[in-house]
Design a protein around this motif. Structure first.
Motif: not given
Length: 146
Positions: A71-97
């Motif tokens: 949801r954070r990635a979707l919200d960020r893409a819409v908020r920033n109008g990300a058409r030319d680049e991907w908006e990224h969210i990095t998860l760094e935790q056990d089992g994130a893979w």
């Protein structure tokens, strides 16, 4: 006799230091290798860019809400109008893979087999917009595998 006693004390000190070093190293090594990263990317596409055979998921879908960071990635893409680049969210935790597998297995993941220029990922209807969500994951290996 003094020489033997000195030798025993030295060996005891070296042995204790070696055991303490091993315990500290194994605890540190375990915490490093058990952590992984997943990078979720989202970008806006036009309705004409949705492949004919892709299923479009609504942003309120329960399965989508179960994926950490989606949801954070979707919200960020819409908020920033990300058409030319991907908006990224990095998860760094056990089992994130495992987020990569969850997106590809629990949601209708579109894979462009023909290389027709469509984005791979989950197509999501977010109000009146279409967002593509995809994830990549990698294991963090800070020490060589032995």
């Amino acid at each position: 006799m003094i020489r033997g006693k000195d030798m025993a004390i030295s060996l005891l000190a070296v042995g204790t230091a070696a055991v303490a070093g091993y315990v500290l190293r194994s605890e540190r090594s375990r915490s490093r290798t058990s952590r992984s990263k997943a990078d979720l990317g989202a970008r806006l596409v036009g309705p004409e860019d949705v492949p004919d055979d892709a299923t479009v998921v609504d942003a309120t879908a329960e399965r989508l809400g179960e994926i950490p960071g989606a949801r954070r990635a979707l919200d960020r893409a819409v908020r920033n109008g990300a058409r030319d680049e991907w908006e990224h969210i990095t998860l760094e935790q056990d089992g994130a893979w495992s987020v990569v597998d969850r997106i590809r297995q629990s949601l209708p993941y579109y894979q462009d087999e023909d290389d027709g220029g469509a984005y791979n990922g989950v197509y999501v209807r977010y109000n009146d917009r279409i967002v593509v969500l995809d994830a990549i994951g990698w294991a963090r290996l800070e020490e060589p595998i032995r």
